[in-house]
Design an enzyme around this catalytic site. Structure first.
Site, PDB file in Angstrom:
ATOM      1  N   LYS A 118      -5.997 -19.202   2.796  1.00 62.44           N
ATOM      2  CA  LYS A 118      -7.128 -19.173   3.733  1.00 62.44           C
ATOM      3  C   LYS A 118      -7.561 -20.571   4.131  1.00 62.44           C
ATOM      4  CE  LYS A 118      -9.120 -14.706   3.050  1.00 62.44           C
ATOM      5  NZ  LYS A 118     -10.215 -13.883   2.601  1.00 62.44           N
ATOM      6  N   LYS A 201       0.914  -9.754   5.894  1.00 60.93           N
ATOM      7  CA  LYS A 201       0.042  -8.632   5.542  1.00 60.93           C
ATOM      8  C   LYS A 201      -0.748  -8.160   6.774  1.00 60.93           C
ATOM      9  CE  LYS A 201      -3.834  -9.462   3.500  1.00 60.93           C
ATOM     10  NZ  LYS A 201      -4.958  -9.870   2.675  1.00 60.93           N
ATOM     11  N   LYS A 204      -7.501  -7.848   9.008  1.00 60.55           N
ATOM     12  CA  LYS A 204      -8.509  -7.791  10.074  1.00 60.55           C
ATOM     13  C   LYS A 204      -8.662  -9.141  10.755  1.00 60.55           C
ATOM     14  CE  LYS A 204     -11.590  -7.312   6.172  1.00 60.55           C
ATOM     15  NZ  LYS A 204     -12.241  -6.258   5.440  1.00 60.55           N
TER      16      LYS A 204
HETATM   17  P1  TYM Z   1     -10.783  -7.280   1.395  1.00 62.96           P
HETATM   18  O1  TYM Z   1     -12.077  -7.025   2.062  1.00 62.96           O
HETATM   19  O2  TYM Z   1      -9.885  -8.342   1.968  1.00 62.96           O
HETATM   20  O3  TYM Z   1      -9.926  -5.954   1.318  1.00 62.96           O
HETATM   21  C1  TYM Z   1     -10.490  -4.785   0.753  1.00 62.96           C
HETATM   22  C2  TYM Z   1      -9.437  -3.961   0.038  1.00 62.96           C
HETATM   23  O4  TYM Z   1      -8.372  -3.608   0.928  1.00 62.96           O
HETATM   24  C3  TYM Z   1      -7.134  -4.012   0.381  1.00 62.96           C
HETATM   25  N1  TYM Z   1      -6.250  -4.439   1.475  1.00 62.96           N
HETATM   26  C4  TYM Z   1      -4.997  -4.015   1.626  1.00 62.96           C
HETATM   27  N2  TYM Z   1      -4.252  -3.165   0.910  1.00 62.96           N
HETATM   28  C5  TYM Z   1      -2.987  -2.931   1.324  1.00 62.96           C
HETATM   29  N3  TYM Z   1      -2.458  -3.520   2.442  1.00 62.96           N
HETATM   30  C6  TYM Z   1      -3.175  -4.385   3.189  1.00 62.96           C
HETATM   31  N4  TYM Z   1      -2.663  -4.930   4.282  1.00 62.96           N
HETATM   32  C7  TYM Z   1      -4.515  -4.666   2.786  1.00 62.96           C
HETATM   33  N5  TYM Z   1      -5.506  -5.450   3.301  1.00 62.96           N
HETATM   34  C8  TYM Z   1      -6.557  -5.300   2.475  1.00 62.96           C
HETATM   35  C9  TYM Z   1      -7.460  -5.185  -0.528  1.00 62.96           C
HETATM   36  O5  TYM Z   1      -6.467  -5.389  -1.496  1.00 62.96           O
HETATM   37  C10 TYM Z   1      -8.778  -4.742  -1.120  1.00 62.96           C
HETATM   38  O6  TYM Z   1      -8.571  -3.864  -2.208  1.00 62.96           O
HETATM   39  N6  TYM Z   1     -11.928  -9.957  -2.697  1.00 62.96           N
HETATM   40  C11 TYM Z   1     -11.911  -8.631  -2.115  1.00 62.96           C
HETATM   41  C12 TYM Z   1     -13.255  -7.940  -2.102  1.00 62.96           C
HETATM   42  C13 TYM Z   1     -13.957  -7.888  -3.412  1.00 62.96           C
HETATM   43  C14 TYM Z   1     -13.620  -7.043  -4.511  1.00 62.96           C
HETATM   44  C15 TYM Z   1     -14.607  -7.336  -5.506  1.00 62.96           C
HETATM   45  C16 TYM Z   1     -12.624  -6.103  -4.735  1.00 62.96           C
HETATM   46  C17 TYM Z   1     -15.042  -8.607  -3.770  1.00 62.96           C
HETATM   47  N7  TYM Z   1     -15.447  -8.270  -5.033  1.00 62.96           N
HETATM   48  C18 TYM Z   1     -14.566  -6.685  -6.738  1.00 62.96           C
HETATM   49  C19 TYM Z   1     -12.601  -5.460  -5.978  1.00 62.96           C
HETATM   50  C20 TYM Z   1     -13.566  -5.741  -6.962  1.00 62.96           C
HETATM   51  C21 TYM Z   1     -11.439  -8.725  -0.669  1.00 62.96           C
HETATM   52  O7  TYM Z   1     -11.545  -9.756  -0.032  1.00 62.96           O
HETATM   53  O8  TYM Z   1     -11.006  -7.554  -0.153  1.00 62.96           O
END
Ligand code: TYM
Length: 338
Positions: A118, A201, A204
């Site tokens: 990032k 990947k 968004k």
């Molecule tokens: P975030 O908001 O980027 O994504 C949320 C969830 O979606 C999954 N994901 C995907 N899975 C499969 N293929 C993809 N292309 C894909 N894009 C996103 C992510 O793996 C995630 O599970 N750091 C985290 C948010 C967070 C969190 C937490 C998660 C903050 N605190 C505590 C679990 C527990 C994040 O940025 O997710």
């Protein structure tokens, strides 16, 4: 000291930093819904404090947070069965996040591949929050003593760090207070790839809207994006081994498998030998049939933001019944005078 037994409890979160994608749905939300029906207490979170590690327009953040809540509910997360919260409203997340910033080591953070991706060449100019983010993520999970965390593949390293933080805290203070959390990374779509580039990947934040399916896309948009998805000229194989070195083909088959709740082998038994010209319309129909009811329901829920806010306010109260005592105990362990 006897090892405490922890209540089986699930926590997971999604950033309200844009619309939900098919990656979020298949990699995370679908599993959230399943775990809600199993023997767990489940807590699902809009992680707005994480979203602001990159600047967000306040009006967009408000809208995206409510839309994400609508996405959770429309996908099948029931406010009666799960606790649904917005992170900033449960202050113990940020409070424990600070404590964990003092437990985690600089070297651990510097190894995080997601930060490196990032920040890119711009590492001196990104927010301090983006760098420290995994400590807050560990706090999100451990402030509930959560035992299981369903996520997509890209979060694996952050969950390993969460375990390291729990272990170091327990070790440094000679306690057995925080559980060692189990990542739940399962199914055919733990890493959904871009429709334009099978090595990237689905995200968004990709500048190309054609690279992803948004949960708010209508049937025409979904069908068009799948029709235009990058593929190779060969027919589909009849066994999973035949997808090796064919990232775009593998991605579309994985998406099909996850949407239809079948294994990749089962799917290939049905469609092996077909050209993409035949397979893509099947995939588009399947995607529309699964996603349209969710996007319709999201739109309906978004017509009544006050109802969404009410659900989140109730979630906050329920969450704090869990988080306040855990934070209090943490402060006692550390030696903070109440
Ligand atoms: P975030 O908001 O980027 O994504 C949320 C969830 O979606 C999954 N994901 C995907 N899975 C499969 N293929 C993809 N292309 C894909 N894009 C996103 C992510 O793996 C995630 O599970 N750091 C985290 C948010 C967070 C969190 C937490 C998660 C903050 N605190 C505590 C679990 C527990 C994040 O940025 O997710």
């Amino acid at each position: 000291m006897t090892t405490p037994t922890f209540t089986p409890r699930v926590f997971s979160g999604i950033k309200p930093s844009g619309g939900l994608t098919l990656g979020n749905y298949l990699g995370a939300i679908k599993r959230f819904v399943q775990m809600q029906e199993e023997d767990f207490e489940t807590i699902y979170c809009m992680v707005d404090l994480h979203a602001i590690t990159v600047w967000q327009d306040p009006a967009d953040l408000r809208r995206n947070t409510r839309e994400l809540a609508a996405g959770f509910i429309a996908s099948g997360i029931s406010p009666e069965k799960s606790i649904l919260i917005n992170q900033s409203q449960v202050p113990e997340h940020a409070q424990l996040g600070w404590v964990f910033s003092c437990v985690a080591r600089m070297g651990w953070m510097q190894r995080m591949t997601q930060f490196k991706d990032k920040a890119g060449k711009n590492a001196q100019n990104v927010s301090l929050g983006l760098f420290g983010y995994p400590a807050l993520m560990a706090a999100d999970i451990l402030v509930y003593h959560a035992t299981h965390v369903p996520v997509g593949e890209d979060q694996k390293q952050h969950l390993e760090l969460t375990r390291d933080i729990a272990l170091k805290f327990n070790h440094d203070y000679g306690v057995d207070f925080f559980p060692v959390t189990e990542p739940v990374i399962e199914g055919a779509a733990t890493r959904v790839m871009s429709l334009r580039d099978g090595s990237k990947k689905m995200s968004k934040s990709d500048p190309s809207d054609a690279s992803r399916i948004n949960m708010t896309d209508d049937a025409d948009a979904i069908a068009k994006k799948i029709r235009k998805a990058k593929t190779d000229p060969d027919a589909l194989p009849s066994e999973a081994a035949g997808l090796e070195n064919r990232p775009e083909a593998r991605n579309l088959v994985n998406i099909y498998a996850a949407l239809s709740d079948k294994s990749v082998d089962q799917v290939l038994k049905e469609v092996g030998g077909q050209q993409f010209g035949a397979f893509k319309p099947l995939l588009a129909d399947l995607a529309v049939s699964k996603l349209s009811p969710i996007s319709d329901e999201m739109a309906r829920l978004m017509n009544d933001p006050a109802e969404i806010d009410k659900i989140l306010a109730r979630g906050t109260e329920q969450a704090r019944e869990i988080t306040a005592p855990i934070l209090k105990k943490t402060y006692e362990i550390i030696g903070m005078v109440g």
